[in-house]
Design a protein around this motif. Structure first.
Motif, short mmCIF file in Angstrom:
data_model
loop_
_atom_site.label_atom_id
_atom_site.label_comp_id
_atom_site.label_asym_id
_atom_site.label_seq_id
_atom_site.Cartn_x
_atom_site.Cartn_y
_atom_site.Cartn_z
N GLY A 5 68.84 -26.31 46.67
CA GLY A 5 69.88 -27.13 46.58
C GLY A 5 71.34 -26.47 46.84
N ARG A 6 72.29 -26.95 46.57
CA ARG A 6 73.47 -26.39 47.02
C ARG A 6 74.00 -25.03 46.55
N THR A 7 74.29 -24.07 46.99
CA THR A 7 74.89 -22.88 46.72
C THR A 7 76.05 -23.04 45.65
N ILE A 8 76.21 -22.49 44.49
CA ILE A 8 77.31 -22.42 43.62
C ILE A 8 78.08 -21.24 44.18
N ALA A 9 79.15 -21.71 44.84
CA ALA A 9 80.21 -20.86 45.44
C ALA A 9 81.46 -20.94 44.83
N GLY A 10 81.77 -21.60 43.92
CA GLY A 10 82.94 -21.93 43.18
C GLY A 10 83.24 -22.73 41.89
N GLU A 11 84.18 -23.08 41.64
CA GLU A 11 84.61 -23.88 40.29
C GLU A 11 83.97 -25.24 40.32
N ARG A 12 84.27 -25.80 41.46
CA ARG A 12 83.84 -27.04 41.69
C ARG A 12 82.45 -27.22 41.47
N ASP A 13 81.63 -26.42 42.11
CA ASP A 13 80.35 -26.30 42.16
C ASP A 13 79.63 -26.15 40.74
N ALA A 14 80.45 -25.23 39.91
CA ALA A 14 80.10 -25.00 38.36
C ALA A 14 80.27 -26.27 37.90
N LEU A 15 81.40 -26.87 38.08
CA LEU A 15 81.61 -28.24 37.15
C LEU A 15 80.59 -29.24 37.57
N ASP A 16 80.01 -29.29 38.71
CA ASP A 16 78.95 -30.13 39.07
C ASP A 16 77.52 -29.81 38.53
N LYS B 224 84.10 -21.47 33.15
CA LYS B 224 84.06 -22.88 33.09
C LYS B 224 83.05 -23.51 32.02
N PHE B 225 82.06 -22.51 32.20
CA PHE B 225 80.72 -23.00 31.18
C PHE B 225 81.29 -22.78 29.92
#
Length: 119
Positions: free
Chosen positions: A19-30, A68-69
């Motif tokens: 899956g997509r790499t978690i590389a920032g806040e937007r990815d964390a929010l997803d 974010k979490f």
């Protein structure tokens, strides 16, 4: 494809290694949004999904993602082998140790450790 599990009465969403790499806040929010939408309290994210910058604390990426979490009250369990990253950084070792003392973010070797922590 993510899988929903209940462990000791706690609903967790296990995200796949691919899956997509978690590389920032937007990815964390997803990830947070997907986890919440599925009705889970915890997101299980494989180490392999995290951008290498996450493990270099000076980038602040780990702090930004974990914050974010915390804000959205979703637990984060990072699962997998971190030995190379921990060996390379005493600051990261200290950070992981401190996170593992809490109740919001855990760095664990495998799903069995998660089951033990949630028991």
């Amino acid at each position: 494809m993510s899988s929903l599990e209940t462990i000791s009465g706690v609903t967790v969403l296990v995200h796949p290694a691919e899956g997509r790499t978690i590389a920032g806040e937007r990815d964390a929010l997803d990830i947070i949004g997907d986890t919440s939408y599925q009705g889970a309290e915890w997101a299980v994210v494989p180490v392999s999904r995290l951008d290498e910058g996450f493990f270099r604390l000076r980038t602040r990426l780990a702090g930004d993602i974990i914050q974010k979490f915390v804000q959205y009250r979703v637990g984060l369990a990072v699962v997998g082998d971190l030995s190379a990253q921990l060996e390379a950084s005493s600051a990261l070792r200290d950070f992981v140790t401190e996170c593992n003392r809490g109740r919001q973010t855990w760095f664990l070797a495998d799903m069995e450790q998660l089951r033990e922590r949630l028991a």
